[in-house]
Scaffold this motif. Structure first.
Motif, PDB file in Angstrom:
ATOM      1  N   ALA A  12       0.775  -1.239   0.000  1.00 55.69           N
ATOM      2  CA  ALA A  12       0.000   0.000   0.000  1.00 55.69           C
ATOM      3  C   ALA A  12       0.809   1.292   0.000  1.00 55.69           C
ATOM      4  O   ALA A  12       0.237   2.366  -0.107  1.00 55.69           O
ATOM      5  CB  ALA A  12      -0.951   0.005   1.198  1.00 55.69           C
ATOM      6  N   GLY A  13       2.111   1.221   0.109  1.00 56.64           N
ATOM      7  CA  GLY A  13       2.892   2.449   0.120  1.00 56.64           C
ATOM      8  C   GLY A  13       4.370   2.161   0.180  1.00 56.64           C
ATOM      9  O   GLY A  13       4.799   1.007   0.124  1.00 56.64           O
ATOM     10  N   PRO A  14       5.179   3.231   0.305  1.00 58.37           N
ATOM     11  CA  PRO A  14       6.623   3.048   0.350  1.00 58.37           C
ATOM     12  C   PRO A  14       7.052   2.329   1.633  1.00 58.37           C
ATOM     13  O   PRO A  14       6.544   2.604   2.716  1.00 58.37           O
ATOM     14  CB  PRO A  14       7.173   4.468   0.293  1.00 58.37           C
ATOM     15  CG  PRO A  14       6.049   5.353   0.670  1.00 58.37           C
ATOM     16  CD  PRO A  14       4.782   4.625   0.360  1.00 58.37           C
ATOM     17  N   THR A  28       8.435   0.156   8.289  1.00 56.21           N
ATOM     18  CA  THR A  28       7.285   1.051   8.258  1.00 56.21           C
ATOM     19  C   THR A  28       6.773   1.144   6.820  1.00 56.21           C
ATOM     20  O   THR A  28       7.534   0.999   5.861  1.00 56.21           O
ATOM     21  CB  THR A  28       7.635   2.472   8.752  1.00 56.21           C
ATOM     22  OG1 THR A  28       8.651   3.021   7.912  1.00 56.21           O
ATOM     23  CG2 THR A  28       8.091   2.467  10.196  1.00 56.21           C
ATOM     24  N   VAL A  29       5.462   1.342   6.688  1.00 55.56           N
ATOM     25  CA  VAL A  29       4.838   1.616   5.397  1.00 55.56           C
ATOM     26  C   VAL A  29       4.070   2.920   5.580  1.00 55.56           C
ATOM     27  O   VAL A  29       3.247   3.029   6.487  1.00 55.56           O
ATOM     28  CB  VAL A  29       3.906   0.469   4.953  1.00 55.56           C
ATOM     29  CG1 VAL A  29       3.173   0.831   3.671  1.00 55.56           C
ATOM     30  CG2 VAL A  29       4.688  -0.828   4.773  1.00 55.56           C
ATOM     31  N   TRP A  30       4.357   3.903   4.747  1.00 56.20           N
ATOM     32  CA  TRP A  30       3.812   5.261   4.910  1.00 56.20           C
ATOM     33  C   TRP A  30       4.092   5.808   6.310  1.00 56.20           C
ATOM     34  O   TRP A  30       3.287   6.493   6.901  1.00 56.20           O
ATOM     35  CB  TRP A  30       2.311   5.313   4.638  1.00 56.20           C
ATOM     36  CG  TRP A  30       1.933   5.267   3.195  1.00 56.20           C
ATOM     37  CD1 TRP A  30       1.197   4.304   2.591  1.00 56.20           C
ATOM     38  CD2 TRP A  30       2.242   6.207   2.178  1.00 56.20           C
ATOM     39  NE1 TRP A  30       1.042   4.578   1.260  1.00 56.20           N
ATOM     40  CE2 TRP A  30       1.683   5.753   0.968  1.00 56.20           C
ATOM     41  CE3 TRP A  30       2.963   7.390   2.143  1.00 56.20           C
ATOM     42  CZ2 TRP A  30       1.806   6.429  -0.229  1.00 56.20           C
ATOM     43  CZ3 TRP A  30       3.080   8.068   0.940  1.00 56.20           C
ATOM     44  CH2 TRP A  30       2.502   7.597  -0.225  1.00 56.20           C
ATOM     45  N   GLY A  31       5.236   5.438   6.877  1.00 52.13           N
ATOM     46  CA  GLY A  31       5.621   5.928   8.198  1.00 52.13           C
ATOM     47  C   GLY A  31       4.963   5.213   9.359  1.00 52.13           C
ATOM     48  O   GLY A  31       5.242   5.523  10.513  1.00 52.13           O
ATOM     49  N   GLN A  32       4.100   4.248   9.092  1.00 48.23           N
ATOM     50  CA  GLN A  32       3.412   3.504  10.154  1.00 48.23           C
ATOM     51  C   GLN A  32       4.136   2.184  10.415  1.00 48.23           C
ATOM     52  O   GLN A  32       4.438   1.458   9.468  1.00 48.23           O
ATOM     53  CB  GLN A  32       1.959   3.219   9.755  1.00 48.23           C
ATOM     54  CG  GLN A  32       1.129   4.464   9.531  1.00 48.23           C
ATOM     55  CD  GLN A  32       1.075   5.348  10.769  1.00 48.23           C
ATOM     56  OE1 GLN A  32       0.829   4.876  11.874  1.00 48.23           O
ATOM     57  NE2 GLN A  32       1.338   6.635  10.585  1.00 48.23           N
ATOM     58  N   PRO A  33       4.401   1.857  11.679  1.00 48.25           N
ATOM     59  CA  PRO A  33       5.081   0.600  11.985  1.00 48.25           C
ATOM     60  C   PRO A  33       4.274  -0.609  11.495  1.00 48.25           C
ATOM     61  O   PRO A  33       3.050  -0.610  11.535  1.00 48.25           O
ATOM     62  CB  PRO A  33       5.174   0.588  13.511  1.00 48.25           C
ATOM     63  CG  PRO A  33       4.865   1.966  13.951  1.00 48.25           C
ATOM     64  CD  PRO A  33       4.075   2.623  12.868  1.00 48.25           C
ATOM     65  N   VAL A  34       4.990  -1.619  11.033  1.00 50.26           N
ATOM     66  CA  VAL A  34       4.376  -2.836  10.528  1.00 50.26           C
ATOM     67  C   VAL A  34       4.524  -3.922  11.587  1.00 50.26           C
ATOM     68  O   VAL A  34       5.624  -4.123  12.113  1.00 50.26           O
ATOM     69  CB  VAL A  34       5.062  -3.275   9.213  1.00 50.26           C
ATOM     70  CG1 VAL A  34       4.564  -4.624   8.753  1.00 50.26           C
ATOM     71  CG2 VAL A  34       4.845  -2.229   8.139  1.00 50.26           C
TER      72      VAL A  34
END
Length: 154
Positions: A12-14, A28-34
Motif C-alpha cells: 500500500a505504500g513506500p 514502516t509503510v507510509w511511516g506507520q510501523p508494521v
C-alpha cells in the motif's frame, strides 16, 4: 539509520526498513510501523489485506533485502566486495584479543556498517572504514597495555 523508501508490488505504500545490529529490523509503510508475526512482517496490501514479507540480510551487507512472494527487493545498493571485507576486518581482533578484542571488534563492525549506509562515495567509505579499523586497533592495544601494566603491578 533507515533505508530509503522502496516500492514493492502489491504493498500500500513506500516501505522503509530500519536495520538493527543487535536484533530484528523494523519496517514502516507510509511511516506507520508494521507488525511482525514471528519471523515475518504483515505489510498492508494495496487491496486492503496484508502481504507477508521476510527481511533477509548478510552480516557484512549494510542493506537488507525484503522478500515478498519470493521476489527480493533490495533496500539499498549492493556494496563492493572490498567494502564488505573492510566492514568485517575489526572482528579479527577476537583472534588476538579474546573477549576484549571481540567486544571492540563487534563495535568496529557496527561502526563500519553505519559508514556503509552513508551517502559517501566508495572512496570516502573506504577511508572512513580504514579509520574505524585503526581506531579499534588503537583502543584495543591501549586497553591491553593498561591491563598488562595493572597486572604487572599487582
Amino acid at each position: 539509520m533507515q533505508t530509503e523508501p522502496i516500492a514493492i508490488d502489491g504493498v500500500a505504500g513506500p516501505v522503509v526498513v530500519t536495520p538493527s545490529f543487535w536484533g530484528r529490523p523494523s519496517i514502516t509503510v507510509w511511516g506507520q510501523p508494521v507488525p511482525r508475526t514471528g519471523r515475518q512482517y504483515a505489510l498492508p496490501a494495496a487491496d486492503g489485506g496484508t502481504v507477508e514479507a521476510t527481511v533477509r540480510g548478510g552480516f557484512a551487507d549494510a542493506y537488507p533485502t525484503v522478500e515478498v512472494n519470493g521476489v527480493p527487493y533490495r533496500t539499498g545498493p549492493k556494496p563492493p566486495v572490498a567494502l564488505q571485507i573492510l566492514t568485517m576486518v575489526p572482528i579479527l581482533l577476537i583472534a588476538i584479543g579474546g573477549a576484549i578484542g571481540g567486544v571492540i571488534g563487534v563495535l568496529g563492525v557496527a561502526a563500519n556498517l553505519s559508514v556503509a549506509r552513508t551517502r559517501m562515495s566508495v572512496a570516502g567509505k573506504t577511508f572512513a572504514m580504514i579509520g574505524v579499523i585503526v581506531v579499534a586497533a588503537v583502543v584495543f592495544f591501549a586497553i591491553a597495555a593498561a591491563l598488562s601494566a595493572a597486572v604487572g603491578q599487582a
